[in-house]
Design a protein around this motif. Structure first.
Motif, PDB file in Angstrom:
ATOM      1  N   THR A  82       0.840  -1.202   0.000  1.00  0.00           N
ATOM      2  CA  THR A  82       0.000   0.000   0.000  1.00  0.00           C
ATOM      3  C   THR A  82       0.873   1.250   0.000  1.00  0.00           C
ATOM      4  O   THR A  82       2.027   1.231   0.443  1.00  0.00           O
ATOM      5  CB  THR A  82      -0.916   0.031   1.228  1.00  0.00           C
ATOM      6  N   SER A  83       0.306   2.337  -0.493  1.00  0.00           N
ATOM      7  CA  SER A  83       0.966   3.639  -0.460  1.00  0.00           C
ATOM      8  C   SER A  83      -0.108   4.716  -0.519  1.00  0.00           C
ATOM      9  O   SER A  83      -1.236   4.459  -0.953  1.00  0.00           O
ATOM     10  CB  SER A  83       1.958   3.790  -1.616  1.00  0.00           C
ATOM     11  N   GLY A  84       0.256   5.922  -0.090  1.00  0.00           N
ATOM     12  CA  GLY A  84      -0.705   7.014  -0.120  1.00  0.00           C
ATOM     13  C   GLY A  84      -0.106   8.292   0.432  1.00  0.00           C
ATOM     14  O   GLY A  84       0.973   8.288   1.039  1.00  0.00           O
ATOM     15  N   ASP A  85      -0.804   9.393   0.225  1.00  0.00           N
ATOM     16  CA  ASP A  85      -0.316  10.671   0.695  1.00  0.00           C
ATOM     17  C   ASP A  85      -1.457  11.679   0.630  1.00  0.00           C
ATOM     18  O   ASP A  85      -2.445  11.490  -0.078  1.00  0.00           O
ATOM     19  CB  ASP A  85       0.856  11.146  -0.169  1.00  0.00           C
ATOM     20  N   VAL A  86      -1.298  12.766   1.390  1.00  0.00           N
ATOM     21  CA  VAL A  86      -2.215  13.896   1.341  1.00  0.00           C
ATOM     22  C   VAL A  86      -1.358  15.152   1.247  1.00  0.00           C
ATOM     23  O   VAL A  86      -0.450  15.345   2.057  1.00  0.00           O
ATOM     24  CB  VAL A  86      -3.119  13.974   2.591  1.00  0.00           C
ATOM     25  N   LYS A  87      -1.639  15.998   0.277  1.00  0.00           N
ATOM     26  CA  LYS A  87      -0.854  17.223   0.103  1.00  0.00           C
ATOM     27  C   LYS A  87      -1.743  18.326  -0.456  1.00  0.00           C
ATOM     28  O   LYS A  87      -2.794  18.045  -1.055  1.00  0.00           O
ATOM     29  CB  LYS A  87       0.340  16.979  -0.821  1.00  0.00           C
ATOM     30  N   PRO A  88      -1.340  19.579  -0.277  1.00  0.00           N
ATOM     31  CA  PRO A  88      -2.136  20.684  -0.844  1.00  0.00           C
ATOM     32  C   PRO A  88      -2.184  20.587  -2.362  1.00  0.00           C
ATOM     33  O   PRO A  88      -1.214  20.216  -3.016  1.00  0.00           O
ATOM     34  CB  PRO A  88      -1.378  21.935  -0.388  1.00  0.00           C
ATOM     35  N   TYR A  89      -3.333  20.937  -2.918  1.00  0.00           N
ATOM     36  CA  TYR A  89      -3.516  20.894  -4.367  1.00  0.00           C
ATOM     37  C   TYR A  89      -3.694  22.296  -4.938  1.00  0.00           C
ATOM     38  O   TYR A  89      -3.023  22.663  -5.899  1.00  0.00           O
ATOM     39  CB  TYR A  89      -4.715  20.017  -4.707  1.00  0.00           C
ATOM     40  N   ARG A  90      -4.591  23.089  -4.362  1.00  0.00           N
ATOM     41  CA  ARG A  90      -4.763  24.493  -4.728  1.00  0.00           C
ATOM     42  C   ARG A  90      -5.037  25.297  -3.462  1.00  0.00           C
ATOM     43  O   ARG A  90      -5.743  24.817  -2.564  1.00  0.00           O
ATOM     44  CB  ARG A  90      -5.932  24.695  -5.706  1.00  0.00           C
ATOM     45  N   ALA A  91      -4.515  26.503  -3.413  1.00  0.00           N
ATOM     46  CA  ALA A  91      -4.781  27.415  -2.292  1.00  0.00           C
ATOM     47  C   ALA A  91      -4.446  28.825  -2.755  1.00  0.00           C
ATOM     48  O   ALA A  91      -3.307  29.266  -2.629  1.00  0.00           O
ATOM     49  CB  ALA A  91      -3.968  27.025  -1.057  1.00  0.00           C
ATOM     50  N   TRP A  92      -5.430  29.528  -3.312  1.00  0.00           N
ATOM     51  CA  TRP A  92      -5.162  30.850  -3.861  1.00  0.00           C
ATOM     52  C   TRP A  92      -6.303  31.803  -3.548  1.00  0.00           C
ATOM     53  O   TRP A  92      -7.428  31.391  -3.252  1.00  0.00           O
ATOM     54  CB  TRP A  92      -4.910  30.806  -5.367  1.00  0.00           C
ATOM     55  N   VAL A  93      -5.981  33.086  -3.645  1.00  0.00           N
ATOM     56  CA  VAL A  93      -6.968  34.151  -3.529  1.00  0.00           C
ATOM     57  C   VAL A  93      -6.810  35.052  -4.746  1.00  0.00           C
ATOM     58  O   VAL A  93      -5.694  35.272  -5.226  1.00  0.00           O
ATOM     59  CB  VAL A  93      -6.798  34.939  -2.212  1.00  0.00           C
ATOM     60  N   ARG A  94      -7.937  35.564  -5.274  1.00  0.00           N
ATOM     61  CA  ARG A  94      -7.907  36.306  -6.530  1.00  0.00           C
ATOM     62  C   ARG A  94      -8.719  37.593  -6.411  1.00  0.00           C
ATOM     63  O   ARG A  94      -9.827  37.595  -5.856  1.00  0.00           O
ATOM     64  CB  ARG A  94      -8.479  35.453  -7.658  1.00  0.00           C
ATOM     65  N   LEU A  95      -8.161  38.662  -6.940  1.00  0.00           N
ATOM     66  CA  LEU A  95      -8.862  39.935  -7.109  1.00  0.00           C
ATOM     67  C   LEU A  95      -9.019  40.168  -8.602  1.00  0.00           C
ATOM     68  O   LEU A  95      -8.031  40.094  -9.345  1.00  0.00           O
ATOM     69  CB  LEU A  95      -8.088  41.069  -6.454  1.00  0.00           C
ATOM     70  N   SER A  96     -10.247  40.458  -9.047  1.00  0.00           N
ATOM     71  CA  SER A  96     -10.460  40.571 -10.484  1.00  0.00           C
ATOM     72  C   SER A  96     -11.467  41.655 -10.805  1.00  0.00           C
ATOM     73  O   SER A  96     -12.343  41.995 -10.000  1.00  0.00           O
ATOM     74  CB  SER A  96     -10.937  39.228 -11.059  1.00  0.00           C
ATOM     75  N   THR A  97     -11.298  42.200 -12.013  1.00  0.00           N
ATOM     76  CA  THR A  97     -12.239  43.128 -12.629  1.00  0.00           C
ATOM     77  C   THR A  97     -12.561  42.543 -14.006  1.00  0.00           C
ATOM     78  O   THR A  97     -12.006  41.498 -14.384  1.00  0.00           O
ATOM     79  CB  THR A  97     -11.613  44.525 -12.763  1.00  0.00           C
ATOM     80  N   PRO A  98     -13.440  43.177 -14.787  1.00  0.00           N
ATOM     81  CA  PRO A  98     -13.734  42.617 -16.112  1.00  0.00           C
ATOM     82  C   PRO A  98     -12.510  42.458 -17.018  1.00  0.00           C
ATOM     83  O   PRO A  98     -12.519  41.623 -17.919  1.00  0.00           O
ATOM     84  CB  PRO A  98     -14.734  43.622 -16.699  1.00  0.00           C
ATOM     85  N   ARG A  99     -11.419  43.225 -16.801  1.00  0.00           N
ATOM     86  CA  ARG A  99     -10.259  43.137 -17.694  1.00  0.00           C
ATOM     87  C   ARG A  99      -8.946  42.854 -16.972  1.00  0.00           C
ATOM     88  O   ARG A  99      -7.913  42.787 -17.613  1.00  0.00           O
ATOM     89  CB  ARG A  99     -10.117  44.426 -18.510  1.00  0.00           C
ATOM     90  N   PHE A 100      -8.977  42.678 -15.676  1.00  0.00           N
ATOM     91  CA  PHE A 100      -7.736  42.466 -14.930  1.00  0.00           C
ATOM     92  C   PHE A 100      -7.944  41.395 -13.869  1.00  0.00           C
ATOM     93  O   PHE A 100      -9.029  41.268 -13.294  1.00  0.00           O
ATOM     94  CB  PHE A 100      -7.281  43.761 -14.263  1.00  0.00           C
ATOM     95  N   GLU A 101      -6.881  40.634 -13.619  1.00  0.00           N
ATOM     96  CA  GLU A 101      -6.930  39.574 -12.609  1.00  0.00           C
ATOM     97  C   GLU A 101      -5.585  39.480 -11.910  1.00  0.00           C
ATOM     98  O   GLU A 101      -4.536  39.494 -12.561  1.00  0.00           O
ATOM     99  CB  GLU A 101      -7.273  38.232 -13.260  1.00  0.00           C
ATOM    100  N   ALA A 102      -5.607  39.407 -10.586  1.00  0.00           N
ATOM    101  CA  ALA A 102      -4.408  39.166  -9.789  1.00  0.00           C
ATOM    102  C   ALA A 102      -4.704  37.977  -8.889  1.00  0.00           C
ATOM    103  O   ALA A 102      -5.640  38.015  -8.078  1.00  0.00           O
ATOM    104  CB  ALA A 102      -4.045  40.395  -8.959  1.00  0.00           C
TER     105      ALA A 102
END
Length: 264
Positions: A82-102
């Motif tokens: 047997t084998s296995g693991d748990v790790k972070p996959y995604r963790a982000w925060v976003r600020l966006s407008t109709p034409r810009f994204e951070a």
């Protein structure tokens, strides 16, 4: 006038199960289970400044998910492996407008026109045979701007990544910032883009330098070396789909026998 919507929260994810076995003289089944729970949070939904101008304003949202997987191989005359693991996959925060994204945090960063052999697979390791298109993310700050003429401008900075990605010759040095950018513009019935990335490559495992001062044979540590990447890609619809994608990578060191790599 305008009216803000309350924050929104959603919980989802995906579960996948894979199994294989052999049917000759030995019956040894293999099972693999993967679970990716996902949390999405809209902290500040975009709001309309007037009924005639919908969708304007600033929105803030976030996403967090984990990659939990395990496997079991049932052997005929040995204990279960047997084998296995748990790790972070995604963790982000976003600020966006109709034409810009951070967007900042652990995220997926991918671009390019190719599908099978991808010379510009710089920040992901997606397998074209994988129907789920799973890949580990990178820690980055990504900025994107979209013009009214359908041109795209990207800029990014990365830090704390120490794993090889795609066709990397060496892993990035995790204590040196990486940075780059991309310009994508319309051309005839399609689009063309140029991309650049600068990092330091950790080549310590690729080359060996003996220490002449040591009494016994021992190796000297090899410092990370500057690496430049240039990419060019495009795609057009001329009755059939046509695309091109190429990458030129250079490690600035005399220690590597092949410091230049060209993929097309």
């Amino acid at each position: 006038g305008s009216e803000a919507s309350p924050p929104a929260f959603s919980l989802g994810g995906q579960i996948s199960l894979q199994s294989s076995t052999r049917f000759d003289t030995r019956f040894e089944p293999f099972f693999s289970l993967r679970f990716i729970p996902e949390i999405k949070l809209t902290l500040m939904p975009a709001r309309s400044s007037s009924p005639s101008r919908p969708g304007r304003g600033i929105s803030v949202d976030a996403e967090a998910s984990a990659n939990a997987y395990g496997s079991a191989l049932f052997l005929l005359d040995r204990p279960i492996s047997t084998s296995g693991d748990v790790k972070p996959y995604r963790a982000w925060v976003r600020l966006s407008t109709p034409r810009f994204e951070a967007r900042a945090g652990l995220q997926k960063v991918t671009f390019g026109s190719a599908t099978l052999f991808r010379p510009m697979m710089w920040f992901d390791s997606m397998d074209p045979r994988d129907p789920l298109q799973l890949t580990d993310g990178v820690y980055a700050l990504l900025l994107r701007y979209y013009t009214k003429g359908n041109a795209y401008f990207w800029a990014w900075s990365m830090y704390g990544n120490d794993a090889r990605r795609g066709f990397d010759l060496a892993a990035p040095h995790d204590r040196t910032p990486e940075f780059g950018g991309r310009i994508q513009v319309p051309l005839f019935k399609g689009e063309i883009a140029a991309t650049y990335h600068r990092r330091k490559a950790a080549i310590d495992g690729l080359v060996s330098i003996m220490d002449p001062a040591a009494p016994a044979a021992s190796l000297l540590p090899v410092d990370p070396v500057p690496e430049d990447r240039f990419g060019l890609d495009g795609k057009w619809d001329i009755g059939v789909g046509v695309w091109l994608e190429g990458a030129f990578v250079h490690q600035r060191t005399p220690l590597l026998p092949l410091p230049f790599q060209l993929s097309l």
